[in-house]
Design an enzyme around this catalytic site. Structure first.
Site, PDB file in Angstrom:
ATOM      1  N   ASP A   1      13.342   7.818  -3.713  1.00 29.58           N
ATOM      2  CA  ASP A   1      12.493   8.670  -4.544  1.00 29.58           C
ATOM      3  C   ASP A   1      12.816   8.215  -5.957  1.00 29.58           C
ATOM      4  O   ASP A   1      13.904   8.510  -6.469  1.00 29.58           O
ATOM      5  CB  ASP A   1      12.834  10.159  -4.362  1.00 29.58           C
ATOM      6  CG  ASP A   1      11.880  11.037  -5.157  1.00 29.58           C
ATOM      7  OD1 ASP A   1      11.532  10.652  -6.286  1.00 29.58           O
ATOM      8  OD2 ASP A   1      11.470  12.093  -4.657  1.00 29.58           O
ATOM      9  N   HIS A   2      11.898   7.464  -6.565  1.00 29.83           N
ATOM     10  CA  HIS A   2      12.299   6.790  -7.807  1.00 29.83           C
ATOM     11  C   HIS A   2      12.612   7.761  -8.942  1.00 29.83           C
ATOM     12  O   HIS A   2      13.253   7.389  -9.905  1.00 29.83           O
ATOM     13  CB  HIS A   2      11.278   5.721  -8.222  1.00 29.83           C
ATOM     14  CG  HIS A   2       9.985   6.271  -8.714  1.00 29.83           C
ATOM     15  ND1 HIS A   2       8.963   6.606  -7.872  1.00 29.83           N
ATOM     16  CD2 HIS A   2       9.558   6.552  -9.957  1.00 29.83           C
ATOM     17  CE1 HIS A   2       7.959   7.073  -8.580  1.00 29.83           C
ATOM     18  NE2 HIS A   2       8.292   7.053  -9.852  1.00 29.83           N
TER      19      HIS A   2
ATOM     20  N   ALA B   1       5.835  -4.618  -4.739  1.00 30.11           N
ATOM     21  CA  ALA B   1       6.799  -5.707  -4.903  1.00 30.11           C
ATOM     22  C   ALA B   1       6.537  -6.451  -6.204  1.00 30.11           C
ATOM     23  O   ALA B   1       7.474  -6.744  -6.966  1.00 30.11           O
ATOM     24  CB  ALA B   1       6.691  -6.664  -3.711  1.00 30.11           C
ATOM     25  N   ARG B   2       5.255  -6.727  -6.488  1.00 30.58           N
ATOM     26  CA  ARG B   2       4.942  -7.523  -7.683  1.00 30.58           C
ATOM     27  C   ARG B   2       5.110  -6.711  -8.960  1.00 30.58           C
ATOM     28  O   ARG B   2       5.553  -7.210  -9.981  1.00 30.58           O
ATOM     29  CB  ARG B   2       3.510  -8.064  -7.598  1.00 30.58           C
ATOM     30  CG  ARG B   2       3.398  -9.224  -6.597  1.00 30.58           C
ATOM     31  CD  ARG B   2       2.004  -9.801  -6.535  1.00 30.58           C
ATOM     32  NE  ARG B   2       1.053  -8.827  -6.021  1.00 30.58           N
ATOM     33  CZ  ARG B   2       0.098  -8.260  -6.748  1.00 30.58           C
ATOM     34  NH1 ARG B   2      -0.060  -8.571  -8.017  1.00 30.58           N
ATOM     35  NH2 ARG B   2      -0.715  -7.379  -6.200  1.00 30.58           N
TER      36      ARG B   2
ATOM     37  N   HIS C   1       9.077  14.390  -5.458  1.00 28.88           N
ATOM     38  CA  HIS C   1       9.675  14.280  -6.789  1.00 28.88           C
ATOM     39  C   HIS C   1      10.035  15.638  -7.401  1.00 28.88           C
ATOM     40  O   HIS C   1      11.147  15.846  -7.874  1.00 28.88           O
ATOM     41  CB  HIS C   1       8.723  13.563  -7.751  1.00 28.88           C
ATOM     42  CG  HIS C   1       8.206  12.266  -7.234  1.00 28.88           C
ATOM     43  ND1 HIS C   1       9.024  11.324  -6.659  1.00 28.88           N
ATOM     44  CD2 HIS C   1       6.960  11.739  -7.202  1.00 28.88           C
ATOM     45  CE1 HIS C   1       8.285  10.264  -6.297  1.00 28.88           C
ATOM     46  NE2 HIS C   1       7.038  10.508  -6.607  1.00 28.88           N
TER      47      HIS C   1
ATOM     48  N   GLU D   1      -0.012  13.699 -16.060  1.00 30.07           N
ATOM     49  CA  GLU D   1      -0.556  12.344 -16.192  1.00 30.07           C
ATOM     50  C   GLU D   1      -1.901  12.417 -16.899  1.00 30.07           C
ATOM     51  O   GLU D   1      -2.604  13.425 -16.781  1.00 30.07           O
ATOM     52  CB  GLU D   1      -0.773  11.725 -14.809  1.00 30.07           C
ATOM     53  CG  GLU D   1       0.500  11.516 -14.012  1.00 30.07           C
ATOM     54  CD  GLU D   1       0.183  10.959 -12.626  1.00 30.07           C
ATOM     55  OE1 GLU D   1       0.279   9.740 -12.458  1.00 30.07           O
ATOM     56  OE2 GLU D   1      -0.174  11.750 -11.741  1.00 30.07           O
TER      57      GLU D   1
HETATM   58  P1  NAP Z   1      -0.045  -3.356  -0.724  1.00 26.52           P
HETATM   59  O1  NAP Z   1      -0.312  -3.865  -2.098  1.00 26.52           O
HETATM   60  O2  NAP Z   1      -1.201  -3.096   0.186  1.00 26.52           O
HETATM   61  O3  NAP Z   1       0.920  -4.438  -0.024  1.00 26.52           O
HETATM   62  C1  NAP Z   1       1.239  -4.388   1.323  1.00 26.52           C
HETATM   63  C2  NAP Z   1       2.142  -5.558   1.652  1.00 26.52           C
HETATM   64  O4  NAP Z   1       2.477  -5.491   3.031  1.00 26.52           O
HETATM   65  C3  NAP Z   1       1.494  -6.907   1.431  1.00 26.52           C
HETATM   66  O5  NAP Z   1       2.484  -7.819   1.032  1.00 26.52           O
HETATM   67  C4  NAP Z   1       0.983  -7.264   2.822  1.00 26.52           C
HETATM   68  O6  NAP Z   1       0.844  -8.659   2.908  1.00 26.52           O
HETATM   69  C5  NAP Z   1       2.116  -6.708   3.678  1.00 26.52           C
HETATM   70  N1  NAP Z   1       1.738  -6.378   5.039  1.00 26.52           N
HETATM   71  C6  NAP Z   1       0.704  -5.619   5.456  1.00 26.52           C
HETATM   72  N2  NAP Z   1       0.691  -5.545   6.801  1.00 26.52           N
HETATM   73  C7  NAP Z   1       1.752  -6.259   7.233  1.00 26.52           C
HETATM   74  C8  NAP Z   1       2.262  -6.569   8.522  1.00 26.52           C
HETATM   75  N3  NAP Z   1       1.675  -6.133   9.649  1.00 26.52           N
HETATM   76  N4  NAP Z   1       3.369  -7.320   8.597  1.00 26.52           N
HETATM   77  C9  NAP Z   1       3.975  -7.791   7.483  1.00 26.52           C
HETATM   78  N5  NAP Z   1       3.533  -7.529   6.251  1.00 26.52           N
HETATM   79  C10 NAP Z   1       2.432  -6.779   6.125  1.00 26.52           C
HETATM   80  O7  NAP Z   1       0.824  -2.036  -0.739  1.00 26.52           O
HETATM   81  P2  NAP Z   1       1.865  -1.541  -1.871  1.00 26.52           P
HETATM   82  O8  NAP Z   1       1.095  -0.809  -2.910  1.00 26.52           O
HETATM   83  O9  NAP Z   1       2.719  -2.673  -2.293  1.00 26.52           O
HETATM   84  O10 NAP Z   1       2.702  -0.445  -1.076  1.00 26.52           O
HETATM   85  C11 NAP Z   1       3.708  -0.764  -0.134  1.00 26.52           C
HETATM   86  C12 NAP Z   1       4.349   0.544   0.325  1.00 26.52           C
HETATM   87  O11 NAP Z   1       4.978   1.168  -0.787  1.00 26.52           O
HETATM   88  C13 NAP Z   1       3.329   1.547   0.870  1.00 26.52           C
HETATM   89  O12 NAP Z   1       3.944   2.307   1.885  1.00 26.52           O
HETATM   90  C14 NAP Z   1       3.056   2.426  -0.336  1.00 26.52           C
HETATM   91  O13 NAP Z   1       2.628   3.710   0.033  1.00 26.52           O
HETATM   92  C15 NAP Z   1       4.433   2.459  -0.971  1.00 26.52           C
HETATM   93  N6  NAP Z   1       4.410   2.753  -2.414  1.00 26.52           N
HETATM   94  C16 NAP Z   1       3.715   1.952  -3.266  1.00 26.52           C
HETATM   95  C17 NAP Z   1       3.729   2.223  -4.625  1.00 26.52           C
HETATM   96  C18 NAP Z   1       2.997   1.338  -5.605  1.00 26.52           C
HETATM   97  O14 NAP Z   1       3.158   1.581  -6.790  1.00 26.52           O
HETATM   98  N7  NAP Z   1       2.253   0.359  -5.176  1.00 26.52           N
HETATM   99  C19 NAP Z   1       4.450   3.323  -5.121  1.00 26.52           C
HETATM  100  C20 NAP Z   1       5.158   4.114  -4.210  1.00 26.52           C
HETATM  101  C21 NAP Z   1       5.131   3.812  -2.868  1.00 26.52           C
HETATM  102  P3  NAP Z   1      -0.093  -9.343   4.045  1.00 26.52           P
HETATM  103  O15 NAP Z   1      -1.412  -8.679   3.990  1.00 26.52           O
HETATM  104  O16 NAP Z   1      -0.105 -10.796   3.669  1.00 26.52           O
HETATM  105  O17 NAP Z   1       0.614  -9.138   5.341  1.00 26.52           O
END
Ligand code: NAP
Length: 484
Positions: free
Chosen positions: A177-178, A23-24, A240, A216
């Site tokens: 799928d970005h 998200a960030r 992808h 990569e």
């Molecule tokens: P992350 O940094 O660990 O963030 C997880 C988010 O979910 C946090 O905001 C966390 O906040 C929240 N969360 C965790 N458990 C929760 C619950 N029970 N209820 C409500 N909120 C909850 O993970 P991420 O990297 O952003 O990834 C998120 C998803 O996108 C994952 O499935 C990941 O595989 C996928 N993804 C990520 C990327 C990437 O670049 N990061 C790329 C492709 C796909 P709290 O702990 O405060 O609840």
């Protein structure tokens, strides 16, 4: 050339996992850019949801810091940043708990599009979908957006699909799928189906082979433990790279609409031949100048997970029989570069004194960096001196075509989120596509697991293990250079 911006209608977008890395890093910076470009209406509302104790002010500060961290300073216009932060609010919700849902319901406005982005672990998809529906927060018009990984095998993908389908219709589910949001990937369809020039040649009679490379330079870094459970096949190929194969190989859909396009992609996945062990090369990077070896990075000296994969695929249908698709992806390779190359056959007879097998007509589609396309053609070298031939590229690089405005090319996430709001599913994977991709992938993985296959080590900064070169050499071909 200035890109024409068509604003989307007002919406409420709830981002579960709104404080997380994705998200960030991607979602909020992307949305900010859409606002700055005038595509996202100022009436839109963005609601972050996560378990942590927080409030609107703290959440705005978090996202403000994320914009500063992940966007170039020149993109940040103070008045737009202020406007963007005003759109944000936060609600504390545990996806598995009971609190916060009534508050979320109270925030959703009537008469605007409702979308829910599940930027959380896939194990939470089902519980969130259930609560949204049972508490009357999401209706039959709402859209839900989910991220990879969409399962880790066919059984888990089916279970995930079922957990969403229990509460939402397929027309409401947007699986990101970005790669499909990339400008060049969509341009591949525009070039194929918007011109007369390519489609008559787009088959095994005229195409010698196809190469897809996603290289990569980074290693698995801090994600070692996670990555080691996944590997390149699940992380990159199943989603992808197979999507890219589909867009190259598919038949022309009758219309550019979601089901027509996805029906054709599905047929390609179903036409993929089962893989033979000889057509697969797996590797793990050795220690080198970039850092420790793969095995050290993941902390398991006996890991058999691949950080590199090269494969020779066959699409067994009338159009492609006999034209191999070579795909490769890996970490710690010589450059960060993603490219699709359509390598056309030589002219049937050369009237010039030039060697055969030159393959001078190559349509190369670069996904990163410098998104763009080049078409190699042979011409006469200008000037006196007789008939000497040279190969020159016809360049269609967007950054140049758009001049100073190339920042206007939206990032894949931005484009896809706007498509969610527009209700356009064309660039999202349908449930049956994901399942078909796993149905093809599962036996390949099971095959190397059953054989106890050990990936070959490869040098950091190389093009992967030598066996990957052999994959093409034995067919009398060679990989294209991996160039930054
Ligand atoms: P992350 O940094 O660990 O963030 C997880 C988010 O979910 C946090 O905001 C966390 O906040 C929240 N969360 C965790 N458990 C929760 C619950 N029970 N209820 C409500 N909120 C909850 O993970 P991420 O990297 O952003 O990834 C998120 C998803 O996108 C994952 O499935 C990941 O595989 C996928 N993804 C990520 C990327 C990437 O670049 N990061 C790329 C492709 C796909 P709290 O702990 O405060 O609840």
């Amino acid at each position: 050339m200035v890109a024409r911006i068509i604003p989307v209608e007002p919406f409420d977008l709830v981002i579960f996992g709104g404080t997380g890395d994705l998200a960030r890093r991607k979602i909020f910076p992307g949305l900010y850019r859409r606002l700055a470009d005038g595509q996202m209406p100022p009436e839109a509302r963005l609601i972050g949801a996560a378990r942590s104790d927080s409030d609107d002010a703290e959440f705005r500060a978090l996202i403000s810091a994320a914009l500063e961290e992940f966007l170039p300073a020149e993109n940040l216009r103070p008045e737009i940043v202020a406007q963007f932060l005003e759109m944000l609010s936060y609600v504390k919700i545990d996806a598995l708990g009971e609190g916060g849902w009534p508050e979320l319901k109270g925030k959703m406005r009537e008469g605007v599009v409702h979308a829910f982005y599940f930027s959380v672990a896939p194990s939470l998809f089902g519980p969130i979908a259930e609560r949204l529906k049972e508490r009357g927060i999401a209706d039959g018009q709402a859209r839900i957006v989910v991220e990879k990984p969409f399962g880790h095998d066919l059984a888990s993908a089916k279970a995930l699909n079922a957990s969403l389908a229990a509460h939402f219709d397929e027309t409401q589910i947007y699986r990101i799928d970005h790669y499909l949001g990339k400008e060049t990937v969509q341009n591949l369809m525009a070039v194929r189906f918007g011109n007369m020039l390519f489609e008559p040649l787009w088959n095994s009679q005229y195409v010698d082979h196809i190469q897809i490379t996603v290289a990569e330079t980074v290693g698995v870094g801090g994600r070692g433990e996670y990555y080691d459970r996944i590997g390149a096949m699940r992380d990159m190929v199943q989603n992808h790279l197979l999507q890219l194969v589909c867009l190259i190989a598919m038949e022309p859909p009758a219309r550019y609409d979601h089901d027509a396009v996805r029906d054709e992609k599905l047929k390609v996945i179903r036409a993929l031949d089962p893989m033979e062990p000889d057509d697969i090369v797996r590797g793990q990077y050795a220690a080198g100048p970039g850092g420790p070896s793969y095995l050290e990075d993941v902390g398991d000296p006996r890991s058999r997970t691949e950080s590199f994969l090269a494969m020779r695929l066959e699409v067994s249908n009338w159009r492609w029989a006999g034209t191999p698709f070579y795909v490769r992806t890996g970490k710690r390779l010589k450059a960060r570069a993603s490219e699709i190359a359509i390598v056309f056959k030589d002219a049937p007879h050369s009237i010039f004194d030039v060697p055969r097998g030159r393959h001078s007509n190559i349509l190369s589609i670069r996904l990163q960096p410098n998104e763009g396309m080049q078409l190699g053609v042979t011409i006469k070298e200008p000037g006196p001196g007789g008939m000497r031939l040279i190969d020159v590229p016809l360049d269609m690089t967007f950054a140049e075509a758009l001049g100073d405005d190339h920042d206007a090319i939206p990032d894949a996430y931005e484009r896809l989120i706007m498509d969610v709001i527009r209700g356009n599913q064309t660039l999202f994977m349908r449930g049956d596509e994901v399942e078909a991709a796993w149905a093809w992938t599962d036996p390949v993985i099971a095959g190397w697991e059953a054989r106890g296959h050990i990936p070959s080590p490869y040098d950091q900064g190389s093009s992967g293990p030598d066996d990957a070169l052999m994959l093409l050499h034995r067919d009398g071909r060679r990989w294209r250079e991996i160039r930054p």
